[in-house]
Design a protein around this motif. Structure first.
Motif, mmCIF file in Angstrom:
data_model
loop_
_atom_site.group_PDB
_atom_site.id
_atom_site.type_symbol
_atom_site.label_atom_id
_atom_site.label_comp_id
_atom_site.label_asym_id
_atom_site.label_seq_id
_atom_site.Cartn_x
_atom_site.Cartn_y
_atom_site.Cartn_z
ATOM 1 N N PRO A 5 3.510 43.297 23.333
ATOM 2 C CA PRO A 5 2.093 43.594 23.573
ATOM 3 C C PRO A 5 1.214 42.409 23.150
ATOM 4 C CG PRO A 5 3.143 45.292 22.200
ATOM 5 C CD PRO A 5 4.125 44.190 22.348
ATOM 6 N N GLU A 54 -0.046 42.283 19.605
ATOM 7 C CA GLU A 54 0.985 41.967 18.611
ATOM 8 C C GLU A 54 1.245 40.461 18.588
ATOM 9 O OE1 GLU A 54 4.865 44.303 18.252
ATOM 10 O OE2 GLU A 54 5.557 42.312 18.874
ATOM 11 N N LYS A 55 1.312 39.869 19.794
ATOM 12 C CA LYS A 55 1.534 38.419 19.876
ATOM 13 C C LYS A 55 0.433 37.681 19.125
ATOM 14 C CE LYS A 55 3.468 38.362 24.459
ATOM 15 N NZ LYS A 55 3.314 37.889 25.819
ATOM 16 N N MET A 103 0.777 38.153 15.361
ATOM 17 C CA MET A 103 1.886 37.374 14.815
ATOM 18 C C MET A 103 1.545 35.877 14.806
ATOM 19 S SD MET A 103 4.290 39.271 13.667
ATOM 20 C CE MET A 103 4.852 40.970 13.773
ATOM 21 N N ARG A 104 0.830 35.445 15.841
ATOM 22 C CA ARG A 104 0.425 34.039 15.859
ATOM 23 C C ARG A 104 -0.508 33.764 14.677
ATOM 24 N NH1 ARG A 104 -1.337 32.944 21.544
ATOM 25 N NH2 ARG A 104 0.644 33.953 22.036
#
Lengths: 464, 238
Positions: A401, A404-405, A408-409
């Motif tokens: 998703p 989320e990316k 996390m980045r």
């Protein structure tokens, strides 16, 4: 997509399973029984002192076999053929069923008796044969029950009807085969036995799976508790055994190790009630056994794992020990996985063997508690394989998703710079976008007024 | 003995009091505690979610922050276990692998450090409660620490430790699993909580902030009277 079982997407299946109190109760009871018996047969069995040593020996056999798979497959097929058996290598499920249909047609066979076999589930063999007008009867009690229940797929690798209880089975028998006796297991089994014996006596062809094939002699071995495989291999003149291409051992000594591990891991027995070893070629004076023997060796995606980080999964001996300890399986049962392979091994195997799109949610359906890895008798690091799948899905296929990316980045950027990480309030604050899913079911603690970091600095000065 | 504290994200922001208890217990046992300011997160949330590149970004400053430490102690079995996995995060990078190995060799979970390094099991704690202990999966299975917390709790005056059914089953936290698969995660918590209730424990003790936050969050939502404590809070009871 033969491995996939009908039904909606994973989340919907889970929702349905979690509301099925009946199934959850049955699965919990079965799981407690199975793993309790396994522990008694391994860690607590004084005749089997060093479970870890056996486990390591098992892993060594599997590793050696898979690393030299081409050599042992060739040895196996040479030995089977030397004794008059036929060997067919099927690259796909379709090739496997096409070959078997052709054998059945050549014999003009109509009645087929089968022993339980996951690989034939995988290639949807029953459906293919039924489409040709054959009657296919399963001889494993669990499989027979599922077959009666409108071909319900198995919900457990070893105990396919684990989600049903006696009352349900009685009801099913009454509806489908006019059963009138009680729900006592003895009576249900006796009735099944009567029905199956009739079928057995008139079967044209017997089809079995294969627990392990022994390469050095060209022997197919089958482990059952009901003796049902023997129904399929003794009277019918033609026998077809179907095996996954990884299901072989080099020698009889290796077989000894794996049979010991499999019997104990699957149901907590020191030895399966029946261990049948069949080498093709009817010897002079034999009163039973097939005249015509076919071994179908199925790839169907297995070779995709060779030489990759997933190669270890081919070590699997299909004992189901990982399923019996999995807390996720415990609550959602087997059908929620949407694959004929359930639990941790299913979540690792299905995306490799089947369409990765259909099964890409499964590797995320684990808390990574490691119970599966601990239980595996041949040392497959299942929880690590689940993480490896997640990495491939996220990094190689970019299927995550967007929020989320992004999170996390942000995490990576902050974690790389300690001052920035401290200012951001650490992972906890960075994870805030995920908080809504948390608070739907749980309270979320209010962050403390000052961080530990700050408290410590004020107490002692600025670190070192 | 000099001990560097790896406080972990949850303890830093949500449970700073647990960190204070850890510091006080260690100091009482004669340790000199420092807090390397360069520490961040072990990287576990990213790694386990499949973001290996981002996880490695967290691991590198962690490895550097503790390069000069003699011992590294964390109040979380899970985060300590991840540090022991770091070597695998650097395939084909022998220099980082060596550094990761060095860090792993000196990294301990809090109770493991007390029992295995300081060789104490009775630290003179007092805590009056009927308590159940929750074993964290990563601590018992990945880090291999099973006995240490129990040995310490056995010696806490006033504490009655009661067994619970299926004690080694996961509570359902699992990091991002708790939000990605919230329904399954909650079902797992509910079973765990039902076992705690059946044991009539009034306190649930654990060694991992993640499991405890998840279980307490669910216990509070269900309105159960069970208290949830980190083991450091119990061991610092006087």
């Amino acid at each position: 997509m033969p491995m996939k079982i009908e039904g909606g997407p994973f989340k919907a299946r889970v929702e349905e399973a979690l509301h099925n109190d009946f199934m959850r109760g049955a699965v919990r009871r079965a799981q407690d029984g199975l793993r309790g018996r396994k522990l008694a047969a391994t860690n607590e069995d004084r005749d089997f002192e060093d479970w870890e040593a056996w486990r390591q020996a098992g892993e060594a056999v599997r590793r050696h076999t898979i690393e030299n798979l081409d050599y042992y497959l060739e040895q196996l097929s040479e030995n089977v053929e030397a004794r008059g058996g036929h060997v067919f290598f099927a690259a796909t499920a379709e090739e496997a069923t096409a070959y078997i249909r052709q054998v059945v047609k050549a014999k003009d066979a109509k009645r087929i008796i089968k022993s339980k076999s996951m690989v034939t589930e995988e290639i949807s063999l029953n459906a293919a044969l039924e489409a040709d007008g054959c009657e296919v009867v399963e001889t494993d009690l669990g499989e027979y029950i599922l077959q009666l229940d409108d071909h319900e797929p198995p919900s457990h690798l070893v105990a396919p009807a684990v989600h049903k209880n006696q009352a349900q089975i009685r009801e099913l028998y009454a509806k489908k085969i006019g059963y009138t006796a009680t729900e006592k297991p003895e009576e249900i089994t006796a009735h099944t036995r009567k029905v199956l014996r009739e079928t057995f006596l008139h079967a044209d062809i017997g089809i079995t799976g294969c627990n392990f094939a022994v390469a050095e002699t060209g022997t197919v071995t089958l482990l059952t508790n009901e003796g049902n495989a023997d129904l399929a291999t003794s009277l019918p003149k033609t026998q077809i055994s179907v095996m996954g291409m990884e299901r072989l051992v080099p020698t009889w000594e290796d077989l000894d190790i794996l049979v010991s591990l499999l019997s104990r891991s699957a149901v907590g027995q020191r030895l399966a009630t029946y261990v049948t070893a069949l080498t093709p070629g009817r010897e002079e004076g034999s009163v039973d056994g097939p005249e015509d023997f076919h071994l179908v060796i199925v790839d169907a995606g297995r070779s995709k794992a060779l030489g990759t980080e997933f190669q270890d999964v081919l070590h699997c001996i299909r004992c189901g020990a990982c399923i019996n300890v999995c807390p996720v399986y415990r609550h959602i049962g087997g059908h929620a996985y949407g694959s004929i392979y359930q639990g941790p091994i299913g979540a690792v195997l299905s995306p490799i063997l089947g369409d990765s799109d259909a099964f890409k949610t499964l590797p995320f359906a684990s808390s990574l508690c490691g119970a599966c890895t601990e239980a595996c008798p041949v040392g497959i690091p299942l929880h690590e394989q689940l993480v490896a799948h997640r990495r491939a899905i996220v990094e190689d296929h970019g299927e995550a998703p967007w929020f989320e990316k992004l999170a996390m980045r942000g995490f990576g950027a902050a974690a790389a710079k300690p001052e920035r990480f401290a200012r951001a309030g650490g992972t906890v604050r960075l994870a805030k976008p995920l908080a809504r899913a948390w608070t739907a079911e749980r309270e979320f603690p209010a962050p403390a007024r000052t961080t530990f970091r700050k408290w410590f600095e004020e107490r002692k000065g600025a670190g070192r | 003995m000099k001990v560097s504290l790896f406080i972990t994200c949850l303890c830093d922001v949500i449970y700073p009091d647990v960190g204070k208890d850890v510091v006080e217990v260690l100091e009482r046992l004669g340790c000199e505690v420092d807090f390397p300011a360069g520490q961040t997160c072990c990287g576990q949330p990213a790694y386990n979610s499949g973001y290996r590149r981002e996880a490695v970004k967290a691991a590198k400053p962690m490895i550097e922050a503790f390069a000069d430490s003699d011992y590294v102690v964390a109040p979380s079995g899970s985060c300590a276990a991840v540090i022991h996995e770091y070597e695998k995060w650097f395939p084909g990078e022998p220099v980082w692998q060596a550094k990761a190995r060095q860090l792993a060799a000196k990294t301990y979970e809090f109770t493991q450090f007390l029992v295995d390094v300081l060789k104490v099991t009775d630290i003179g704690a007092r805590y009056k409660a009927r308590a159940a202990y929750h074993t964290s999966c990563h601590m018992t299975r990945l880090l291999g620490v099973k006995e240490a917390p129990l040995k310490l709790l056995e010696h806490v005056e006033g504490l009655e430790l009661v067994p619970i059914s299926n004690a080694y089953d996961c509570c359902g936290f699992g990091g991002t699993f708790a939000v990605k698969m919230a329904a399954i995660s909650t079902a797992m918590a509910d079973e765990k909580i039902s076992h705690v209730e059946a044991a009539k424990a009034d306190v649930l003790i654990g060694s991992d902030g993640g499991c405890l936050m998840h279980l307490k969050g669910r216990i509070d939502r269900l309105g159960q009277p069970v208290e949830v404590k980190h083991i450091a809070q119990v061991l610092n009871g006087r």
